[in-house]
Design an enzyme around this catalytic site. Structure first.
Site: not given
Ligand code: NAD
Length: 282
Positions: A52, A96, A119
């Protein structure tokens, strides 16, 4: 038969974003910023985070990585999120998952400002998806929808079967397909006759987490198959679909790797740039 090449499509999207970010940066005086929080040292998470960050660098998004120890307290992690919520140079906050044991991931996700929730996991954004309102969409299903669009594959009026009902893939994907006027069936571990359900489908989406779970006999001729699975096996990385046997039967299929994975990361970049624009910086 068409291979739905996520790797190539994601590269195109990154190129488009790179050009857009250059312009936005000139207007706003700064580039979009993404905060990436990694707690602990889970090897798979480290790889995801690195990929990412690499993608951010390629398109000109400033990524700020926060590597926090596995034994961080819930309170300290929450304080870090609050700090990033208030940071004017941060447009997106990515936490994460999974978090190490003892930390409450749902509490942390709900603490992230919905405006920076690139997200798309915050209940506000999930609610907006359910209502068909604009908001951040979960990256994997949104990336899949973009991939289908770029290949001119419309799900409107088609039978779509989603295998898996997780909050990050199966459930939001089913809602996005519904939004695009597909007739949607969601299958899961308690589904009675899964092959019979899947055989009805014009579009099959597999998000199960079991290597080669979807076999050729389960899929009707000419179906479109999207494989979300990432399974590490002795034969290397394989998807949830038996690609070799399906490829002669279907009209289109995503490979693993090189299908949904790169689209997920591209969508994270798209969401971060969108947040930057929403926040009036672009
Ligand atoms: P999950 O474990 O949260 O959910 C799996 C789902 O599969 C569950 O809803 C369960 O009901 C269903 N399931 C399990 N066994 C089944 C069975 N026998 N029959 C029918 N359904 C069954 O997984 P997830 O987070 O949704 O991820 C699914 C897969 O996708 C994993 O391999 C994961 O690594 C991969 N993934 C890939 C990406 C990407 O970017 N490519 C992103 C997220 C997840």
């Amino acid at each position: 038969m068409t291979i739905l090449n996520g790797k190539e499509t994601a590269a195109q999207i990154r190129q488009e974003l790179k050009e857009e970010i250059l312009q936005l940066k000139n207007q706003a005086g700064r580039a979009p910023g993404l905060a990436v929080i990694l707690v602990g040292d889970d090897p798979a998470s480290q790889v995801y985070v690195r990929n990412k960050e690499k993608a951010c660098a390629e398109v000109g998004i400033v990524s700020r990585g926060f590597r926090l120890p596995a034994d961080i307290s819930q309170a300290d992690l929450e304080n870090k999120i609050r700090e990033l919520n208030d940071d004017q140079e941060i447009d997106g906050i990515l936490l994460q998952l999974p978090l190490p044991e003892g930390l409450d991931s749902q509490r942390c996700l709900e603490l992230i400002s919905p405006e920076k929730d690139v997200d798309g996991f915050h209940p506000v954004n999930v609610g907006k998806l359910t209502l068909g309102l604009d908001g951040f969409r979960s990256c994997t299903p949104a990336g899949i929808m973009t991939l289908l669009k770029r290949y001119d594959l419309s799900v409107q009026g088609k039978k779509a079967v989603v295998i898996g009902r997780s909050n990050i893939v199966g459930k939001p994907l089913a809602l996005m397909l519904l939004q695009e006027n597909a007739t949607v069936t969601i299958c899961h571990s308690r589904t009675k006759d899964l092959p019979a359900e899947v055989r009805q489908a014009d579009f099959v989406f597999a998000a199960v987490g079991r290597a080669k779970f979807v076999t050729a006999d389960m899929v009707k001729d000419g179906a479109v198959v999207v494989d979300v699975g990432i399974n590490r096996t002795e034969q290397g990385l394989v998807g949830d679909c038996d690609f070799d046997n399906l490829k002669d039967k279907v009209s289109a299929i995503t490979p693993v790797p090189g299908g949904v994975g790169p689209m997920t990361i591209a969508q994270l970049l798209v969401n971060t740039v969108q947040s930057f624009k929403n926040r009036g910086k672009g």
